[in-house]
Design a protein around this motif. Structure first.
Motif, short mmCIF file in Angstrom:
data_model
loop_
_atom_site.label_atom_id
_atom_site.label_comp_id
_atom_site.label_asym_id
_atom_site.label_seq_id
_atom_site.Cartn_x
_atom_site.Cartn_y
_atom_site.Cartn_z
N UNK A 164 0.85 -1.19 0.00
CA UNK A 164 0.00 0.00 0.00
C UNK A 164 0.88 1.24 0.00
N UNK A 165 0.44 2.29 -0.69
CA UNK A 165 1.13 3.59 -0.69
C UNK A 165 0.23 4.59 0.00
N UNK A 166 0.65 5.08 1.16
CA UNK A 166 -0.21 5.93 1.98
C UNK A 166 0.23 7.39 2.03
N UNK A 167 1.29 7.77 1.32
CA UNK A 167 1.86 9.10 1.52
C UNK A 167 2.81 9.06 2.70
N UNK A 168 3.48 10.16 2.99
CA UNK A 168 4.54 10.17 4.00
C UNK A 168 4.08 9.54 5.30
N UNK A 169 4.88 8.57 5.79
CA UNK A 169 4.54 7.80 6.98
C UNK A 169 5.43 8.20 8.15
N UNK A 170 4.85 8.19 9.35
CA UNK A 170 5.59 8.52 10.57
C UNK A 170 5.89 7.29 11.42
#
Length: 412
Positions: A164-170
């Motif tokens: 999955x690609x969720x955008x910038x992850x923390x």
């Protein structure tokens, strides 16, 4: 420091060198041609360098390398396959297997007894900041700063079964009781997926970075800290906030929340912030502010031993405090002589032992009741970013800025 890719090393490999000849013509050399062209001049330079290094002291060498050289190496195993900082690590719940992820955009699965590589995880395009086996050991999840998440089936030779690609992850972590994966984003949204189906629900953010989170002991609630100082207690099933403490209220944070922890038995939660304060929160709202008076708080952790109702905090200035939760006051300050040795991570071990990863690379253990120093584990030459403990085997796995991961044997 947390979850940020460090600056690129000043030392780099040049594939070609540009040289300007006397007539102004630009000449390109590749590595092999440079070596041939240099000839005996390189030998003379090597001799000069050898003489120079002989005159250098330990501090000079450490400065050149950009890291400290430890007095000894207490590690049982050192894993050296990463080419840059190692940010995340985890141990398989039943097998002798470790996984690490780093700034080189890779994750490695390796034998925790021999250090031999079992699988090389590629496909990431940014620093791998989170790696973890599922609680049942069937799956491995890896996630990078850009939000590319991959899940692999362990028993199928690490075959990829979901991504999955969720955008910038923390951050990213598994639920403690089910094959459910959670991840926090740069814009504050929290994703909750069922693996491997990928069924998803979202705990909505408000545009502020979802900095850190921890599951409550009942597995139904998630305590979350945000970049603006806000904290929320989420009901995961209903995707609703049970408690929200906004910044700059009478009992609240005013800056980024850097660490959170959940009491293992009671409905009590703790958050630490860059504003230098620690907040206690209940299911009804904020309870109190604790002030260690030692600068920005990097990490907080409740002791899992319910007979000893204490928690620990660590600051980047090096203070390690043991808090009496009932009295809401410091019970002990750990015997930590190096004031500049900031704390990067904390973990409670059996026998009420608190281990602390530090900026210098040491791992120091303290008695969680008195703060007395018990022992020190050396081997890393730079910041310890992550730690994982296997209680059954007594193994402590550490990931470091020095491009290595190390396993220490700890006997309790």
């Amino acid at each position: 420091m947390r979850n940020n890719t460090p600056p690129q090393s000043p030392y780099r490999n040049l594939e070609e060198e540009i040289i300007e000849a006397e007539d102004g013509e630009v000449i390109y050399f590749d590595d092999e041609e440079q070596a041939l062209a240099a000839g005996s001049d390189d030998e003379d330079a090597d001799d000069a360098n050898d003489a120079q290094y002989e005159e250098m002291n330990l501090e000079d060498i450490e400065g050149m390398l950009g890291q400290r050289i430890p007095e000894r190496d207490d590690a049982k195993i050192t894993f050296r396959e990463h080419s840059s900082a190692v940010f995340s690590c985890h141990l398989h719940p039943t097998e002798n297997i470790a996984v690490t992820g780093g700034e080189d955009d890779k994750a490695f699965v390796w034998n925790a007894e021999t250090g031999e590589v079992i699988s090389k995880i590629e496909g990431h395009k940014d620093t791998v900041i989170s790696v973890a086996f599922s609680p049942d050991g069937n799956y491995l999840a890896t996630g990078d700063m850009a939000g590319e998440i991959q899940v692999f089936k362990v028993a199928q030779n690490y075959k990829k079964v979901w991504e999955f690609s969720m955008g910038d992850m923390c951050w990213m972590k598994w639920h403690m009781a089910a094959n459910v994966l959670l991840a926090g984003s740069e814009v504050g949204d929290i994703y909750v997926w069922r693996i491997p189906s990928g069924d998803c629900k979202i705990l909505p953010g408000n545009g502020n970075r979802c900095e850190t989170a921890e599951l409550a002991n009942d597995g139904k609630k998630l305590f979350v800290g945000y970049g603006d100082g806000c904290v929320k207690l989420w009901d995961i099933k209903n995707t609703s906030a049970l408690v929200e403490v906004r910044p700059n209220e009478p009992i609240s944070h005013s800056e980024c929340v850097s660490g959170v922890s959940c009491d293992p038995e009671r409905n009590l939660y703790m958050s630490g912030s860059e504003d230098g304060k620690i907040m206690l929160v209940s299911n009804s709202g904020p309870v109190a502010i604790l002030d260690p008076e030692a600068g920005p708080v990097e990490v907080v952790a409740f002791c899992p031993d319910t007979e000893l109702r204490v928690a620990a905090s660590g600051t980047l200035r090096g203070q390690i405090a043991i808090w009496d939760i009932a009295k809401q006051s410091i019970r002990a300050t750990c015997e930590h002589s190096e004031s500049d040795n900031g704390v990067t991570t904390l973990k409670w071990l059996p026998d009420q032992t608190l281990v602390c990863g530090t900026i210098l690379g040491n791992v120091i253990a303290f008695d969680g009741r008195s703060g007395t120093r018990k022992y020190e584990l050396q081997g890393h030459g730079a910041e310890v970013y992550d730690m994982c403990y296997d209680r059954a085997k007594g193994l402590l796995l550490c990931a470091s800025e020095d491009s290595t991961a190390k396993i220490f044997q700890i006997n309790h």
